[in-house]
Write a protein that holds these residues in place. Structure first.
Motif, PDB file in Angstrom:
ATOM      1  N   ARG A 224       4.158  -5.741   4.937  1.00 24.10           N
ATOM      2  CA  ARG A 224       4.627  -5.455   6.450  1.00 24.10           C
ATOM      3  C   ARG A 224       3.515  -5.940   7.466  1.00 24.10           C
ATOM      4  N   GLY A 225       3.910  -6.470   8.596  1.00 33.18           N
ATOM      5  CA  GLY A 225       2.867  -6.813   9.376  1.00 33.18           C
ATOM      6  C   GLY A 225       2.099  -5.835  10.260  1.00 33.18           C
ATOM      7  N   VAL A 246      -8.720  -7.792   2.981  1.00 27.90           N
ATOM      8  CA  VAL A 246      -7.676  -7.936   1.864  1.00 27.90           C
ATOM      9  C   VAL A 246      -6.438  -8.206   2.211  1.00 27.90           C
ATOM     10  N   LEU A 247      -5.822  -7.741   3.389  1.00 26.71           N
ATOM     11  CA  LEU A 247      -4.593  -7.913   4.437  1.00 26.71           C
ATOM     12  C   LEU A 247      -4.993  -8.848   5.614  1.00 26.71           C
ATOM     13  N   THR A 248      -4.263 -10.003   5.771  1.00 26.36           N
ATOM     14  CA  THR A 248      -4.610 -10.821   6.998  1.00 26.36           C
ATOM     15  C   THR A 248      -3.109 -11.251   7.415  1.00 26.36           C
ATOM     16  N   GLU A 249      -3.150 -11.459   8.707  1.00 26.52           N
ATOM     17  CA  GLU A 249      -1.903 -11.922   9.453  1.00 26.52           C
ATOM     18  C   GLU A 249      -1.459 -13.111   8.765  1.00 26.52           C
ATOM     19  N   SER A 250      -0.022 -13.215   8.495  1.00 29.11           N
ATOM     20  CA  SER A 250       0.754 -14.401   8.028  1.00 29.11           C
ATOM     21  C   SER A 250       2.196 -14.384   8.601  1.00 29.11           C
ATOM     22  N   ASN A 251       2.238 -15.097   9.617  1.00 29.21           N
ATOM     23  CA  ASN A 251       3.645 -15.554  10.500  1.00 29.21           C
ATOM     24  C   ASN A 251       4.284 -14.096  10.422  1.00 29.21           C
ATOM     25  N   SER A 266       3.057   3.959  -6.117  1.00 30.52           N
ATOM     26  CA  SER A 266       3.626   4.703  -4.951  1.00 30.52           C
ATOM     27  C   SER A 266       2.497   4.139  -3.778  1.00 30.52           C
ATOM     28  N   ALA A 267       1.189   4.211  -4.063  1.00 29.85           N
ATOM     29  CA  ALA A 267       0.174   3.712  -3.009  1.00 29.85           C
ATOM     30  C   ALA A 267       0.392   2.282  -2.922  1.00 29.85           C
ATOM     31  N   ALA A 268       0.591   1.678  -3.903  1.00 27.08           N
ATOM     32  CA  ALA A 268       1.000  -0.118  -3.808  1.00 27.08           C
ATOM     33  C   ALA A 268       2.220  -0.256  -2.827  1.00 27.08           C
ATOM     34  N   ALA A 269       3.107   0.352  -3.288  1.00 26.42           N
ATOM     35  CA  ALA A 269       4.492   0.337  -2.482  1.00 26.42           C
ATOM     36  C   ALA A 269       4.570   0.783  -0.974  1.00 26.42           C
ATOM     37  N   ALA A 270       3.711   1.865  -0.847  1.00 26.32           N
ATOM     38  CA  ALA A 270       3.489   2.046   0.581  1.00 26.32           C
ATOM     39  C   ALA A 270       2.710   0.949   1.320  1.00 26.32           C
ATOM     40  N   VAL A 271       1.644   0.501   0.938  1.00 28.16           N
ATOM     41  CA  VAL A 271       0.821  -0.422   1.547  1.00 28.16           C
ATOM     42  C   VAL A 271       1.874  -1.826   1.768  1.00 28.16           C
ATOM     43  N   VAL A 272       2.611  -2.308   0.709  1.00 29.97           N
ATOM     44  CA  VAL A 272       3.503  -3.390   0.754  1.00 29.97           C
ATOM     45  C   VAL A 272       4.572  -2.866   1.927  1.00 29.97           C
TER      46      VAL A 272
END
Length: 309
Positions: A224-225, A246-251, A266-272
């Motif tokens: 998510r943005g 690690v996370l950068t903007e993409s459209n 759950s940590a991975a799912a929350a960040v996504v």
């Protein structure tokens, strides 16, 4: 098949947060950890008067995901630790809160040995990337005889084995997930199938795999943005990954630039997802569509059936 190991732990003062020693069966090394608050007791130990390697460990104020580490060596570890305990303006180091030292029970470690060992461990910690090193570039020590270099490589391997048991992960090698769902890794006993998490209305699709207790989200996965959940939970983790690149903007979304490990699905799912999420139900296997929780329950049931045969 990976063989089991016996590690003997001893709480010197009977408390889990005090001095602790660790030994591996048939290894001459001896490991001792202590909080900085117990330094006055630590330096009285006989191990501190020997030649050895030591690690100073503290939090990184710029990155909550990784610790600050200093790796050093000395002919007299206790004296060196006293020097590091001085205020920084007097030549000490302020950042550390915990120390771990490694010496040899047979006292056969020499100055040349620990210099070589220090170089090996600095290189290893830098390559693994689980910490921010306070050391400069590791020096090359090639004058050590070939047989001694082999002995120190084995010694370093034992250190890498025992430190994670003490909660110190910075030398634990990072297993990399496989891009092929049916592939297995030679260095790992088991890997999970690939999982996916999709949120179509936000244009999110991420793929992942669990290896050795860590949950990896693959490079190229979308998140998510912006964080949309409450100011609790994994918001700080999301923000930290953005700050680290690690996370950068993409459209309008965020994209993972590396394979990123998490300590739980759950940590991975929350960040996504950009909000708190139950990883056991959010992640689903690519082939069968089972949730992570259902897949895990299936694994347990199969193991029980095999054991009862």
């Amino acid at each position: 098949m990976i063989q089991g190991r016996s590690i003997r732990l001893f709480l010197v003062d009977g408390t889990p947060n005090g001095l602790l020693t660790a030994e591996i069966m048939n290894w001459t090394g001896r490991v001792l950890t202590s909080p900085r608050s117990k330094l006055s007791e630590l330096v009285q130990r006989p191990e501190c008067g020997r030649t050895g390697i030591y690690f100073l460990i503290g939090p990184d104020p710029e990155n909550s995901l990784r610790p600050l580490i200093y790796i050093g060596e000395s002919d007299d570890v206790g004296t060196r630790l006293k020097q590091h305990n001085r205020p920084e303006d007097k030549g000490g180091k302020d950042f550390w809160e915990k120390v771990c030292l490694v010496t040899s029970k047979d006292q056969n470690l020499t100055k040349a040995h620990v210099k070589y060992l220090e170089s090996l461990l600095i290189q290893s910690a830098g390559q693994i990337g689980r910490c921010r090193l306070m050391n400069g570039t590791a020096h090359e020590y090639i004058s050590l005889p070939e047989s001694d270099r082999a002995d120190m490589a084995f010694f370093a391997e034992q250190i890498r084995t025992v430190l994670p048991v003490l909660g110190l992960d910075f030398l634990r090698e990072t297993a990399r997930p496989s891009r092929e769902p049916e592939a297995t890794l030679a260095t790992e006993p088991e890997v999970s199938p690939h999982f996916t998490l999709e949120v179509p209305r936000h244009g999110i699709r991420a793929t992942s795999q669990e290896i050795d207790g860590e949950f990896y989200v693959f490079k190229g996965s979308l998140a998510r943005g912006a964080w949309a959940g409450t100011e609790r939970g994994y918001q700080s983790l999301y923000n930290q990954l953005c700050e680290d690149g690690v996370l950068t903007e993409s459209n309008g979304t965020k994209i993972f630039n590396v394979d990123q490990s998490f300590n739980s699905p759950s940590a991975a799912a929350a960040v996504v997802s950009g909000r708190s999420a139950n990883g056991r139900t959010s992640w689903k296997t690519e082939e069968s569509g089972l949730t992570y929780g259902d897949w895990q329950d299936q694994q347990v049931s199969e193991a029980v059936r095999e054991a009862s045969k």
